[in-house]
Scaffold this motif. Structure first.
Motif, short mmCIF file in Angstrom:
data_model
loop_
_atom_site.label_atom_id
_atom_site.label_comp_id
_atom_site.label_asym_id
_atom_site.label_seq_id
_atom_site.Cartn_x
_atom_site.Cartn_y
_atom_site.Cartn_z
N PRO A 131 83.26 -11.42 48.88
CA PRO A 131 82.88 -10.23 49.64
C PRO A 131 82.76 -10.48 51.14
O PRO A 131 83.09 -9.61 51.93
CB PRO A 131 81.51 -9.86 49.04
CG PRO A 131 81.48 -10.48 47.70
CD PRO A 131 82.30 -11.73 47.80
N ALA A 322 86.06 -2.84 49.32
CA ALA A 322 86.52 -2.45 47.98
C ALA A 322 87.25 -3.59 47.27
O ALA A 322 87.40 -3.56 46.04
CB ALA A 322 87.42 -1.22 48.06
N ALA A 324 86.24 -6.35 46.48
CA ALA A 324 85.37 -6.99 45.51
C ALA A 324 85.31 -6.22 44.20
O ALA A 324 84.84 -6.75 43.18
CB ALA A 324 83.96 -7.14 46.08
N LYS A 325 85.77 -4.98 44.18
CA LYS A 325 85.64 -4.13 42.99
C LYS A 325 86.98 -3.64 42.44
O LYS A 325 87.10 -3.37 41.26
CB LYS A 325 84.78 -2.90 43.34
CG LYS A 325 83.32 -3.21 43.66
CD LYS A 325 82.57 -3.57 42.39
CE LYS A 325 81.07 -3.76 42.68
NZ LYS A 325 80.34 -4.15 41.46
N VAL A 326 87.96 -3.49 43.31
CA VAL A 326 89.23 -2.87 42.91
C VAL A 326 90.33 -3.90 43.05
O VAL A 326 90.39 -4.64 44.03
CB VAL A 326 89.55 -1.64 43.79
CG1 VAL A 326 90.84 -0.97 43.32
CG2 VAL A 326 88.38 -0.65 43.74
N GLN A 327 91.22 -3.96 42.07
CA GLN A 327 92.32 -4.91 42.13
C GLN A 327 93.20 -4.63 43.35
O GLN A 327 93.49 -3.48 43.70
CB GLN A 327 93.15 -4.83 40.86
CG GLN A 327 92.45 -5.40 39.65
CD GLN A 327 93.39 -5.57 38.47
OE1 GLN A 327 94.60 -5.68 38.64
NE2 GLN A 327 92.82 -5.58 37.27
N GLU A 499 96.28 -9.88 39.98
CA GLU A 499 94.99 -10.45 40.41
C GLU A 499 94.85 -11.91 40.00
O GLU A 499 94.21 -12.69 40.70
CB GLU A 499 93.85 -9.62 39.83
CG GLU A 499 92.54 -9.78 40.58
CD GLU A 499 92.60 -9.22 41.99
OE1 GLU A 499 91.91 -9.77 42.86
OE2 GLU A 499 93.34 -8.25 42.22
N GLY A 509 78.88 -8.82 39.79
CA GLY A 509 79.13 -7.40 40.00
C GLY A 509 80.56 -7.04 40.25
O GLY A 509 80.88 -5.89 40.42
N THR A 510 81.47 -8.03 40.28
CA THR A 510 82.86 -7.67 40.50
C THR A 510 83.45 -7.13 39.22
O THR A 510 83.03 -7.44 38.12
CB THR A 510 83.68 -8.89 40.95
OG1 THR A 510 83.43 -9.96 40.05
CG2 THR A 510 83.32 -9.31 42.36
N SER A 511 84.49 -6.33 39.38
CA SER A 511 85.11 -5.70 38.23
C SER A 511 86.16 -6.58 37.59
O SER A 511 86.65 -6.27 36.53
CB SER A 511 85.76 -4.38 38.66
OG SER A 511 84.79 -3.51 39.17
N GLU A 513 87.55 -10.97 37.36
CA GLU A 513 87.29 -12.36 37.70
C GLU A 513 88.52 -13.18 37.36
O GLU A 513 89.35 -12.80 36.54
CB GLU A 513 86.09 -12.90 36.89
CG GLU A 513 84.82 -12.05 36.99
CD GLU A 513 84.17 -12.12 38.35
OE1 GLU A 513 84.57 -12.98 39.15
OE2 GLU A 513 83.28 -11.31 38.61
#
Length: 521
Positions: A131, A322, A324-327, A499, A509-511, A513
């Motif tokens: 992040p 984003a 950190a959350k979205v590919q 990814e 919290g990431t969507s 890994e």
């Protein structure tokens, strides 16, 4: 800890200032081009070279600059690039003719290549993956978006207020201050396994790119089937083949072709080429439309780019966070798609269109560029080991600047070719094809009244409208093709980028890994 924290923000600040300055000099010059042409003289081709000389030097040398920085020290090479860029800016301001200006712009591109190649590597060494780097890349991406979009406004203000020379003189004090901060606050770093300079690769790639752009720029004048143009295209192909052969055989290539076996690496380079070859290259022709066709002053034209500025400024930091959350592939593909849609929406201009016909397209493409730039910057570094960050940054910047250089030349060729054909057709035999091309060029420089004054008075009104229609037809064509290029890039990014090939730390919290679990890839 506190000193290290301060250092990384100083590093990001110095990198953003340098990046802002060198990218500003792509778009800021667009607004000043009519004033430069009026003061120094020159043809439509000279106008293209003011931009292309800069972009070509960047594209040709940024790979070598990245390797050189890994070898000699990134801080030292960054400072040298700032010095070359500042000196070349001074020479641009003192240019007595278009040739001198274009040579100085080429020198400026050399300094820019060094700065560009090292900038992302300096950020990567201070900000770890995750992040925090995403936020840094968001700020970096916002800097790119603002520089590209606000350039016309800054150029307009300076050109109207102080003359076109001031758009270059502005770089000198900023560059000197950036050099001081670089030596005062930034840490030195090297790659212990840095490669030697690949002189064969540098020579073949640089000449191939130059010859290709020269063929595109001269094609309409010389004839696309002429011996000269065909020879130039053949030479470009042969030199590029030689470059690939050299890179396959040399022990330490400047462009390791093996990296392209990674689909994500290939995808991010194609995305960078697509957005640069479309949106960023088309700024030149949009500026000619606003100033030379609609008659706006440099300041008035610059103000009309503000929707792109605002959209990019708002979206870019959000895009960086984003990550950190979205590919990345969804963000990259979505950004390119929006940019392409925005360009398509700008098309369809006619004689009765006002600048507001571009407004919605400006906003949509601004959102797309803001979404895209931080993702490209992050993925370009994250698909290779950290110690290769200088090379990775150089490769990505090569594709960016090659996109600008080739895009400007290709769009100019299409713009003049189809514009002249439409003008000749509508003029009903009143002008030859060469005269029609000259009329489109005159429309581009705001000199159409003088050009048609040489024709019989009874056909002047008819030919003027034909030339204006030809100009708009050429512009509409390249806007549509540019939009299609972005959409193709969007599809390729969605297909190629995965990814699992991107190095990321495991984050709460990431969507997604980099773990062998979910079937989300």
């Amino acid at each position: 800890m506190n000193a290290a924290s301060n250092r990384k923000w100083w590093t990001l600040g110095a990198v953003c200032v340098a990046t802002f300055m060198l990218l500003l000099d792509i778009t800021v010059v667009n607004t000043a081009l009519p004033a430069i042409q009026k003061d120094l003289g020159g043809s439509f081709t000279d106008l293209q070279w003011v931009i292309d000389a800069y972009a070509l030097s960047l594209a040709a040398l940024v790979l070598t600059a990245g390797s050189l920085a890994d070898r000699l020290g990134r801080r030292r090479v960054f400072a040298i690039g700032l010095g070359i860029f500042s000196l070349a800016s001074l020479l641009c301001a003192l240019a007595p003719d278009p040739t001198f200006l274009n040579v100085a712009r080429g020198l400026q591109g050399i300094g820019g290549a060094v700065m560009f190649a090292v900038s992302l590597a300096l950020v990567a060494q201070e900000f770890p993956s995750g992040p925090e780097r995403g936020m840094a890349m968001g700020i970096y991406g916002a800097t790119i978006g603002i520089a590209v979009a606000i350039g016309p406004l800054v150029g307009g203000l300076l050109t109207d207020g102080l003359g076109w020379q001031s758009v270059f003189l502005l770089n000198v004090p900023i560059g000197i201050a950036a050099i001081a901060v670089t030596y005062w606050k930034l840490a030195e770093s090297r790659d212990p396994n840095a490669t030697r300079i690949d002189w064969g690769g540098l020579a073949t790639f640089s000449v191939a790119l130059f010859v290709l752009v020269l063929a595109l720029v001269r094609g309409n004048d010389e004839g696309w089937g002429s011996t000269l143009i065909v020879s130039l295209f053949v030479a470009a192909a042969v030199l590029m083949a030689a470059f690939i052969a050299i890179e396959r055989r040399v022990a330490e290539p400047m462009l390791p072709l093996g990296l392209f076996r990674r689909r994500a690496f290939t995808g991010v380079q194609l995305a960078a080429f697509a957005v640069s070859g479309s949106m960023f290259a088309l700024f030149l022709y949009l500026t000619l439309y606003l100033q030379s066709f609609l008659g706006y002053s440099p300041i008035e034209a610059g103000l009309r780019y503000l929707p792109i500025t605002v959209a990019s400024f708002i979206v870019a930091p959000l895009s960086g966070m984003a990550l950190a959350k979205v590919q990345a592939r969804y963000l990259m593909s979505g950004g390119l798609a929006l940019t392409g849609v925005g360009l398509l929406m700008m098309g369809g201009l006619n004689l009765h269109s006002e600048w507001t016909a571009l407004l919605v397209g400006f906003i949509v493409s601004g959102i797309g560029v803001g979404l895209l730039n931080p993702v490209i910057a992050d993925v370009a570094l994250s698909v290779v080991p950290k110690e290769q960050s200088g090379m990775a940054a150089g490769i990505n910047d090569t594709f960016r600047q090659a996109g600008v250089a080739v895009g400007i030349a290709a769009w100019g060729a299409i713009f003049l070719g189809v514009g002249a054909s439409r003008t000749e057709s509508l003029a009903g035999g009143a002008v030859s094809h060469d005269q029609a091309r000259g009329l489109v060029e005159a429309t581009s420089s705001g000199a159409l009244p003088q050009a048609i004054s040489q024709l019989p008075q009874q056909v002047q009104g008819h030919v003027r409208e034909a030339a204006e229609q030809g100009f708009l037809h050429g512009l509409n064509e390249i806007l549509v093709i540019g939009g299609v290029l972005c959409l193709v890039g969007s599809a390729l990014a969605l297909w190629l980028v995965r990814e699992r090939e991107i190095e990321r730390e495991t984050l709460v919290g990431t969507s997604f890994e980099e773990e062998p679990e979910p079937a989300r890839a």
